[in-house]
Design an enzyme around this catalytic site. Structure first.
Site, PDB file in Angstrom:
ATOM      1  N   HIS A 148       2.005   3.560  -9.774  1.00 50.63           N
ATOM      2  CA  HIS A 148       1.385   4.820 -10.181  1.00 50.63           C
ATOM      3  C   HIS A 148       1.378   4.887 -11.696  1.00 50.63           C
ATOM      4  CE1 HIS A 148       0.089   8.968  -9.942  1.00 50.63           C
ATOM      5  NE2 HIS A 148       0.984   9.236 -10.881  1.00 50.63           N
ATOM      6  N   ARG A 168      -7.759  10.953   9.084  1.00 53.57           N
ATOM      7  CA  ARG A 168      -6.850  10.025   8.394  1.00 53.57           C
ATOM      8  C   ARG A 168      -6.066   9.193   9.401  1.00 53.57           C
ATOM      9  NH1 ARG A 168      -6.595  10.874   2.976  1.00 53.57           N
ATOM     10  NH2 ARG A 168      -7.134  12.939   2.231  1.00 53.57           N
ATOM     11  N   ASN A 192       4.075   1.022  -4.146  1.00 48.78           N
ATOM     12  CA  ASN A 192       2.924   1.561  -4.855  1.00 48.78           C
ATOM     13  C   ASN A 192       3.165   1.429  -6.353  1.00 48.78           C
ATOM     14  OD1 ASN A 192       0.438   3.012  -5.231  1.00 48.78           O
ATOM     15  ND2 ASN A 192       1.641   4.864  -5.676  1.00 48.78           N
ATOM     16  N   THR A 245       7.030   6.831   0.183  1.00 49.18           N
ATOM     17  CA  THR A 245       7.527   7.738   1.215  1.00 49.18           C
ATOM     18  C   THR A 245       6.375   8.675   1.575  1.00 49.18           C
ATOM     19  OG1 THR A 245       8.363   9.236  -0.484  1.00 49.18           O
ATOM     20  CG2 THR A 245       9.916   7.627   0.423  1.00 49.18           C
ATOM     21  N   ASP A 283       3.231   9.896  -4.216  1.00 49.28           N
ATOM     22  CA  ASP A 283       3.760   9.503  -5.522  1.00 49.28           C
ATOM     23  C   ASP A 283       5.225   9.897  -5.720  1.00 49.28           C
ATOM     24  OD1 ASP A 283       1.302   8.364  -6.112  1.00 49.28           O
ATOM     25  OD2 ASP A 283       0.527  10.204  -7.024  1.00 49.28           O
ATOM     26  N   MET A 326      -6.670   4.126  -3.377  1.00 50.92           N
ATOM     27  CA  MET A 326      -6.854   5.538  -3.698  1.00 50.92           C
ATOM     28  C   MET A 326      -7.013   6.430  -2.464  1.00 50.92           C
ATOM     29  SD  MET A 326      -6.436   5.229  -6.906  1.00 50.92           S
ATOM     30  CE  MET A 326      -6.926   6.769  -7.704  1.00 50.92           C
ATOM     31  N   ARG A 327      -6.329   6.106  -1.387  1.00 48.76           N
ATOM     32  CA  ARG A 327      -6.317   6.969  -0.206  1.00 48.76           C
ATOM     33  C   ARG A 327      -4.892   7.460   0.049  1.00 48.76           C
ATOM     34  NH1 ARG A 327     -10.816   8.976   0.742  1.00 48.76           N
ATOM     35  NH2 ARG A 327     -10.028   9.608   2.780  1.00 48.76           N
ATOM     36  N   ASN A 358      -4.545  -5.274 -10.831  1.00 48.73           N
ATOM     37  CA  ASN A 358      -3.125  -5.440 -10.475  1.00 48.73           C
ATOM     38  C   ASN A 358      -2.965  -6.455  -9.347  1.00 48.73           C
ATOM     39  OD1 ASN A 358      -1.127  -3.641 -11.977  1.00 48.73           O
ATOM     40  ND2 ASN A 358      -2.843  -2.252 -11.599  1.00 48.73           N
TER      41      ASN A 358
HETATM   42  C1  GAR Z   1      -3.950   1.273 -11.905  1.00 46.60           C
HETATM   43  O1  GAR Z   1      -3.752   1.788 -13.195  1.00 46.60           O
HETATM   44  C2  GAR Z   1      -3.032   1.948 -10.926  1.00 46.60           C
HETATM   45  O2  GAR Z   1      -1.784   2.298 -11.460  1.00 46.60           O
HETATM   46  C3  GAR Z   1      -3.812   3.183 -10.583  1.00 46.60           C
HETATM   47  O3  GAR Z   1      -5.152   2.771 -10.528  1.00 46.60           O
HETATM   48  C4  GAR Z   1      -5.334   1.644 -11.378  1.00 46.60           C
HETATM   49  C5  GAR Z   1      -5.952   0.539 -10.545  1.00 46.60           C
HETATM   50  O4  GAR Z   1      -6.404  -0.512 -11.345  1.00 46.60           O
HETATM   51  N1  GAR Z   1      -3.356   3.721  -9.339  1.00 46.60           N
HETATM   52  C6  GAR Z   1      -3.466   4.999  -9.004  1.00 46.60           C
HETATM   53  O5  GAR Z   1      -3.978   5.832  -9.714  1.00 46.60           O
HETATM   54  C7  GAR Z   1      -2.897   5.328  -7.649  1.00 46.60           C
HETATM   55  N2  GAR Z   1      -2.984   6.742  -7.390  1.00 46.60           N
HETATM   56  P1  GAR Z   1      -6.732  -1.924 -10.673  1.00 46.60           P
HETATM   57  O6  GAR Z   1      -7.652  -1.679  -9.488  1.00 46.60           O
HETATM   58  O7  GAR Z   1      -7.425  -2.682 -11.757  1.00 46.60           O
HETATM   59  O8  GAR Z   1      -5.430  -2.544 -10.254  1.00 46.60           O
END
Ligand code: GAR
Length: 193
Positions: A113, A69, A111, A145, A149, A94-95, A14
């Protein structure tokens, strides 16, 4: 300049889609915006190499080095703020972030999701969507926020769930849409920052 700082934890596809859109659509000319830095909480995140190849500052703030954190988020904010960001973009980061961090970037923290929020916040979204028998799945770009999510939705994309889908095939279909959705949502927001 409206500096964009992108946070990743892994592949960074992304992030790469956003960087490419910024180049191809000339965000600097159109919005005075540029991707100033990519920051990962993991040193081995694949996306870091891509960022460096593109001449973008790439940094690691390893969460394992911090006892709380709050301490991790304070260092993360220090590294981010060195780039004077107009926008901070979570892209597969992912934190879980502390309320203090979220408040610091209120209104300029996004973000993506991989579900149609408010369905399936949290992890394993594709497996859970399949188990629930969903006919459609998708992805959501939202303002961040303090609640994980949640937060105002900027845009969504929908994909069908097809017979024989696994979490992996569904994830790939969703990811393809994310690469279109996220740059578009950011480009729409930039003139208002
Ligand atoms: C994506 O699908 C994103 O939506 C998800 O992780 C993937 C990352 O892919 N995000 C989450 O799960 C957030 N909790 P990428 O590293 O190739 O962009």
């Amino acid at each position: 300049d409206k500096n964009i700082v992108i946070l990743i934890s892994g592949t960074g596809s992304n992030m790469a889609a956003i960087v490419r859109a910024a180049q191809q659509e000339d965000w600097r000319q159109r919005f005075g915006a540029r991707v100033a830095a990519v920051v990962s909480n993991k040193a081995d995140a694949k996306g870091l190499a891509f960022a460096r190849e593109q001449g973008i500052a790439a940094a690691v703030v390893d969460h394992q080095r911090f006892e709380s954190r709050e301490l991790f988020d304070a260092e993360l904010a220090r590294v981010i703020d060195a780039h004077r960001p107009a926008l901070v973009v979570l892209a597969g980061f992912m934190r879980i972030l502390t309320p203090g961090f979220v408040a610091r970037y209120a209104g300029r923290l996004l973000n993506i999701h991989p579900s149609l929020l408010p369905a399936f916040p949290g992890l394993h979204t594709h497996r859970r969507a399949l188990e629930a028998g969903c006919r459609f799945a998708g992805t959501t770009v939202h303002q961040v926020t303090a609640e994980l999510d949640h937060g105002p939705i900027l845009d969504q994309a929908v994909v069908p769930v097809l017979p024989g889908d696994t979490a992996e095939t569904l994830a790939a279909r969703v990811l393809t849409q994310e690469h279109l959705l996220y740059p578009r949502a950011i480009a729409r927001l930039l003139p208002r920052l």
